[in-house]
Design an enzyme around this catalytic site. Structure first.
Site: not given
Ligand code: C5P
Length: 408
Positions: A210, A289, A306
């Protein structure tokens, strides 16, 4: 000595022969990592030129309060907000008198009234002027208002006399200035911080990640160290330099971050999860890959643990702080997260295409059981210091309450 890396220092120069040393102060502050801006009083410019101070600081010098040009650029309120600390060196007898009275009729005294940043003054004057009752009572008044007095030293003076009133040497002033940030609010405590993104490998060259830069988490770790804590930073992949006085453990995936964070959190007093942890990871990581042969392929994802919730479930659990990046309905979402993860505090911020992750500024809404506090938009290092101040107070309030419960 503390560090001045990422600190914004406002140096006030007032009229006295020691002003010739102010250029050296700027040079040393910058060498210690600070960004420096200079305000000069009119009489200071008789001793050293604004051009010299501009050259050494790398910024135009600020001189006037009621100057339309200056106010439309960085005016007195912007300067007051910009500063992480204000150092006035040399501070003349006249300036100390003005500061004692809370005058606001020139730029430097006005900025000193308008800033929330810590202020320190380094007096420099003739020994008779220093010993004068008027100066001493001004000094007492200044000190009572929380302003730090650095020095003065004793010795031979420019006027030929010997006694107290010499400005401290630039190197000593830089050391004392760096100590302004060493608040001691977390002295004796261990703080674990997670930061940055995680990388969930799909194959040896591809992965899920991200936009987190790690800047906020690194700033939080640095602020906690500055507040006197022993700090362990568990960092995902970032391009940032490891903060000084912090033990950094580098990890890649959410699972690795989980394992490292839990091992460290077990003996910590405070845990601050700033990392943007991937909620899911590929069910399998291909060892080679993946080739572009099939027309359509499916990536199966499985939930990551979490970290925050698991830390909060430790017995005993550290004081646990989470971050929440939200695009809307910030307070309600943060409160929901606070309850579901059973943690002590959520620092929520608004993210959008241009806000939050990669930017240098941020704002935070601190949501706790029973209270909400807003920290307005400011550079991440400054915001991190404000967060740490708040966390230290909440931690002490909770520890106090626990002790009270045990006794009653
Ligand atoms: O649940 P959500 O990801 O929105 O919550 C964000 C907060 O939870 C952040 O403090 C982040 O570091 C933490 N988190 C975590 N473990 C995860 C996901 C998020 O500790 N797997």
């Amino acid at each position: 000595m503390g560090t001045l890396i990422n600190k914004r220092l406002l140096l006030g120069v007032t009229g006295g022969i020691a002003a010739y040393k102010s250029a050296d102060i700027v040079r040393r502050l910058r060498e210690a990592g600070a960004e420096v801006r200079v305000i000069m009083s009119p009489s200071a410019t008789e001793f050293i030129t604004p051009l010299t101070m501009q050259a050494v600081s790398g910024h135009p010098v600020h001189q006037h309060l009621l100057d339309t040009g200056a106010e439309s650029g960085m005016g007195h309120i912007e300067l007051a907000r910009w500063a992480d600390a204000v150092l006035v060196a040399p501070a003349s007898a006249n300036f100390l008198a003005r500061l004692a009275q809370g005058r606001a009729d020139d730029l430097l005294s006005t900025v000193c009234l308008a800033t929330e940043a810590p202020i320190a003054v380094a007096p420099a004057m003739n020994q008779q002027m220093w010993n004068n009752n008027a100066t001493q009572s001004n000094l007492a008044a200044v000190n009572k208002n929380g302003i730090k007095i650095f020095g003065p030293g004793e010795g031979s003076q420019a006027c030929g006399e010997v006694g107290p009133g010499r400005m401290l040497e630039p190197a000593d002033l830089v050391t004392l200035t760096s100590e302004l940030f060493a608040t001691g609010e977390l002295a004796g405590l261990t703080v674990v911080v997670t930061a940055g993104p995680t990388w969930e490998a799909i194959d040896p060259v591809r992965g899920l990640t991200n936009r987190s830069s790690g800047k906020m988490g690194y700033a939080v770790a640095e602020a906690a160290a500055e507040a006197g804590a022993k700090v362990i930073l568990v960092s995902g992949p970032t391009t940032l330099t490891e903060p000084e006085r912090v033990r950094t453990i580098r990890v890649t995936s959410a699972q690795q971050m989980h394992d490292a964070a839990l091992a460290q959190a077990a003996t910590a007093n405070i845990f601050i999860g700033v990392a943007a942890v991937a909620d899911y990871r590929p069910a399998q990581t291909a060892s080679k890959k993946i080739k572009k042969t099939a027309e359509r392929i499916t990536l199966e994802l499985v939930r990551n643990p979490d970290i925050l919730a698991d830390v909060a479930a430790l017995k005993p659990a550290p004081f646990t702080v989470g971050f929440a990046a939200e695009t809307d309905n910030i307070e309600a979402q943060a409160r929901q997260k606070l309850e579901s993860k059973k943690i002590n505090l959520i620092a929520a911020n608004r993210v959008g295409l241009d806000l939050g992750f990669e930017s240098d500024e941020n704002s935070l809404l601190l949501v706790e059981h029973g209270q909400v506090t807003e920290l307005p938009a400011q550079p991440k290092p400054k915001l991190a210091r404000a967060l740490i101040r708040h966390v230290a107070a909440s931690y002490r309030a909770r520890s106090g309450a626990e002790i009270y419960q045990l006794r009653s």
